[in-house]
Design a protein around this motif. Structure first.
Motif, short mmCIF file in Angstrom:
data_model
loop_
_atom_site.label_atom_id
_atom_site.label_comp_id
_atom_site.label_asym_id
_atom_site.label_seq_id
_atom_site.Cartn_x
_atom_site.Cartn_y
_atom_site.Cartn_z
N LYS A 37 0.78 -1.28 -0.14
CA LYS A 37 -0.03 0.11 0.02
C LYS A 37 0.78 1.33 0.04
O LYS A 37 0.62 2.20 -0.44
N THR A 158 -1.45 7.66 2.58
CA THR A 158 -2.86 6.53 2.52
C THR A 158 -3.85 7.39 3.05
O THR A 158 -4.74 7.76 2.39
N GLN B 34 -6.37 11.44 -0.71
CA GLN B 34 -5.48 10.81 -1.55
C GLN B 34 -5.58 11.34 -2.86
O GLN B 34 -4.59 11.66 -3.61
#
Lengths: 351, 527
Positions: A37, A158, B34
């Motif tokens: 990730k 993230t 994001q």
């Protein structure tokens, strides 16, 4: 494309790194700063390999594959280098496994096991960074930190909460919260993504400490009971005590990719709470008394049937729930419509 | 949501209006942050409160509460004036007369006029309209900040007008995206927990549906539509209702004008509550039935993007608490029906058999990641994005919507706007989240007020403030913040110690019957 790792030819996908292709094919290469990730950092250097035609050792997490590439991850040269990296990491902190929360789920331990390192060959003298116990749900033990940077990447890229970073210089480099505040006084929202990403026992879920080691806990995938995003949870359950010990986000879930919020990850106390209702209650003279299911069901059925007879079904109202399952909402509206005979059913979607 | 979570990264622009996303939908807020951080998406935030998402926005605009129609009409005015609308989409997918009507209505919503109503500077509205109007694909996100108004339906229709005008429907990264606020609020709607529909929004008053359901369930059914809860409370207050059966809800915290709601419940002959705790509502009940939590059961939830996902039992329920469906089965059988469900999966098979949008689903197909409805057949892959190529009704309808002020506006006696909502650390009526000592330590009851208002009434941070409306008053701690504009107060509604809904107005949207939680008038005093 085809590549060769340790003499075996394997299929790999365009755009993969050496490490990704190796892991996808069941070939373990020690790695700590890389996580699917947060991507490659090329930082810890535990994942070095030899690549034919390339000079020196390469970090497998950062080298993109080319067709026909020939890779060696087990040569003596490679293993010596990997051992040195892991050995130095073990030397740089208090990596004592016995009471560590991550025991059995620690990527540094995995690497040491793979490379056959029993203990660090040197020990640094001054390892006495303060524990950070200021946060409600997250416990930070910097003595176990290997400065891999996964938590920093997770917090910034993230969940984009932008609280964690590296602070200070050289040997004193460590992770800091905001302007080096205690975690509990920083702008941290305690989503726990850092604890989910930490490969060692440096950032752990505080309330789970000492409550059970990973191999003792049953893992059950389910869905978060709070808002409507539908984050997938992995509940870690102690079957002996019938208690949820901790909650992790499911990494490959399309809804949340492992991310959770403070409620979903840490707000599960209500499940095993002592105030839970355990038996039906019937009110008599303004006070509740415990009752059997038979008695309670009989009373509800009789009362509702009586009101339906006397005043008609449309004097009865039912509130369904946005917190129970589809199946239970289905049986509820079926009960109200088919047994009572009214369409007076609603729930708090508006509230 | 018309669109899915995965496609959130495909937007050139995301507009958040009426959603405090990082507080109420933290993981979706992470997705949007994001996309912004990676440079693909530009964010616009319009909200009376300078929410945290505004820190990530290219443009933030502070509107007065209850002015959404004016703001959205103003955006459409500018988009049409500058020719930024998607002409091809409007020509091929929208009813032409409805487009003409919309055009005529938004004509008068000049930036200057909108500034008078909303407080958003004309220049800022122009920047918003340009950024949004010129975007190739733009998504619109909202939550209760759009719906909890007496103009809730008008507000929602305005968001749809805008997205059709800009051709943002049926494409990944676009869409009208209400963020659903509870784990299975989508499912409760889908499964017929509404007074006018059976499962899958099959109309109760439609004779074909009625006949189908009578045959399927083998009982006589009522052809008359039921009443929404907000109306039922009013009728109970007037003594016209005799019994309420409440499952997993706590209206004694969540309903508007709580004094009124409590009186209503006390007038009933019989109140049954089925829940996991003795909630504020359960305390008023004649019979309380103990149920199970998410961790104790198998079943499915349907999330905000219409994805149906499986829950698996992890722990055993305490005492003799039963699954809600088991309780319903016992009652149904006691009342003369013959139900024989053995587990949740059997019930789901019945749902699939009777619900067109769930028809292609089974536990086996749902697997670990679930499926998006509509999923009409066993070989259908599910529908992450709705309205691709065509609206289900054919051409889309735009609505010409005039601006209407909220039911109760600030005046001399009650000079401050009161608005309510959620905070990150707690959930809804607190039945679940308030059982966590840690969450309680992180956040307790408070009223957010501006620096100017705090100075005016002479309170410092954490000192007590009395908040009063025409319905009642609460005393709670001041949380003084620059995120709240002068003249507005914000009370989170999770806390029984200082229940926001003592204060709120139960004026309803005429169609949706949703209360106007987001705007009423209050007065602030040092307590």
């Amino acid at each position: 494309m085809k590549i060769t790792i340790n003499g075996n030819t394997i299929e790999a996908k365009e755009g993969q790194t050496i490490l990704q292709a190796a892991l996808a094919n069941g070939i373990y290469i020690p790695h700590l700063c890389y996580h699917e990730k947060v991507g490659a950092a090329g930082k810890c250097r535990a994942c070095v390999v030899e690549v034919e035609g390339m000079r020196g050792l390469q970090t497998s997490c950062s080298v993109q594959l080319r067709d026909g590439m020939v890779i060696n991850s087990v040569s003596q040269n490679v293993v010596n280098a990997q051992k040195l990296v892991i050995d130095l990491m073990l030397s740089s902190g208090t990596h004592d496994c016995l009471a560590c929360e991550q025991n059995g789920n620690c990527e540094l331990q995995d690497a040491a096991y793979f490379l056959g390192i029993e203990r660090a060959s040197v020990q640094y003298g001054e390892i006495d960074r303060e524990f950070d116990t200021s946060s409600e749900f997250i416990y930070v033990e910097r003595n176990k930190c290997i400065s891999c940077g996964r938590c920093v990447a997770a917090c910034n890229n993230t969940v984009v909460n932008q609280v964690l970073d590296f602070g200070h210089r050289g040997h004193h480099t460590e992770i800091v919260f905001d302007t080096d505040l205690p975690m509990g006084e920083s702008s941290c929202v305690q989503c726990g993504e850092c604890s989910q990403m930490c490969p060692v026992g440096a950032i752990v879920d505080r309330n789970a400490i000492g409550k059970g080691r990973t191999w003792e806990l049953k893992k059950v995938e389910t869905v978060c009971p709070y808002c409507g995003v539908g984050c997938k949870l992995e509940l870690h359950v102690d079957e002996r005590t019938n208690k949820i010990v901790k909650v992790k986000g499911v990494e490959d879930a399309p809804t949340n990719n492992g991310m959770l919020c403070v409620k979903g990850r840490y707000g599960f106390d209500f499940v095993g709470h002592p105030e839970r209702l355990t038996t039906p209650l019937i009110k008599e003279n303004g006070e509740f008394r415990e009752a059997s299911w038979e008695e309670a069901i009989e009373l509800v059925a009789t009362k509702l049937s009586g009101i339906k007879e006397q005043y008609g079904p449309d004097t009865i109202m039912a509130l369904a729930s946005a917190k129970v399952t589809n199946e239970e909402n289905y049986t509820f509206q079926k009960l109200i419509r088919a047994a009572i005979g009214t369409n007076n059913i609603d729930h708090c979607a508006r509230l | 949501m018309t669109n899915d979570i995965k496609g959130m990264k495909d937007s050139d622009v995301a507009l958040i209006i009426g959603s405090d996303t990082s507080e109420a939908h933290p993981v979706i807020s992470a997705r949007i942050k994001q996309a912004v951080k990676e440079g693909r998406t530009k964010l616009i935030v319009i909200d009376p409160k300078r929410i945290k998402m505004a820190d990530h926005a290219t443009i933030y605009a502070c509107q007065r509460p209850g002015t959404d129609v004016a703001v959205l009409n103003g955006m459409m005015h500018l988009i049409l004036k500058n020719g930024w609308e998607d002409k091809e989409f409007v020509a091929s997918r929208v009813e032409p007369e409805s487009f003409e009507a919309l055009k005529a209505e938004v004509e008068k919503f000049t930036p200057e006029y909108v500034e008078q109503i909303s407080g958003i500077p004309a220049k800022t509205l122009e920047e918003i309209a340009e950024l949004f109007g010129k975007a190739k694909v733009a998504a619109l996100y909202y939550a209760m900040g759009i719906t909890q108004h007496t103009t809730g339906v008008d507000n929602v229709r305005s968001t749809a007008n805008l997205q059709m005008l800009c051709g943002n429907m049926g494409v990944s990264g676009g869409g009208v995206n209400p963020l659903r606020g509870q784990s299975n609020v989508q499912g409760a709607c889908d499964l017929g927990g509404l007074p006018v529909v059976y499962t899958g929004y099959q109309q109760v008053v439609n004779p074909d549906v009625h006949a189908k359901m009578e045959k399927f369930w083998e009982v006589k059914l009522n052809l008359k539509a039921g009443m929404p809860m907000t109306v039922a409370f009013d009728k109970a207050y007037e003594g016209e209702m005799k019994a309420f059966y409440i499952m997993g809800e706590n209206p004694m915290i969540s309903d508007p004008d709580l004094h009124h709601a409590e009186e209503a419940l006390k007038k009933l002959d019989f109140l049954v509550v089925e829940d996991i705790f003795l909630t504020e509502t359960a305390k008023l009940a004649d019979v309380v039935l103990p149920a199970t939590t998410y961790a104790e059961k198998d079943g499915t939830f349907t999330n905000t993007e219409r994805r149906v996902q499986i829950l698996n039992k992890a722990v055993c329920a305490p005492g003799s608490a039963k699954h809600d469906w088991e309780i319903h089965q016992m009652l149904a059988n006691k009342m003369g029906l013959n139900w024989n469900y053995k587990n949740a999966e059997e019930i789901f098979s019945e749902i699939a058999a009777v619900t067109p949008s769930y028809a292609g689903m089974s536990y086996e197909r749902l697997g670990r990641n679930g499926l998006h409805w509509p999923c009409p057949a066993a070989d259908h892959p599910g529908t992450p994005v709705l309205h691709v190529g065509k609206f289900s009704k054919g051409l889309g309808t735009m609505f010409a919507i005039p601006f209407k002020a909220p039911a109760e506006m600030p005046d001399e006696e009650y000079p401050t706007y009161l608005t309510t909502g959620r905070i990150l650390q707690h959930f809804h009526t607190g039945t679940m989240s308030r059982k966590s000592a840690g969450l309680n330590n992180l956040a307790g009851p408070h009223v957010m007020i501006s620096v100017e208002d705090a100075e005016r009434i002479g309170v410092k941070n954490s000192e007590n403030v009395k908040v009063t409306t025409r319905r009642g008053s609460i005393t709670t701690k001041a949380f003084i913040t620059k995120r709240i504009p002068k003249g507005t107060a914000y009370v989170p509604f999770h806390f029984w110690e200082a229940p926001a809904n003592i204060l709120t107005n139960n004026a309803l949207d005429p169609i949706a019957k949703i209360p106007e939680y987001k705007v009423c008038a209050c007065k602030l005093e040092k307590a």
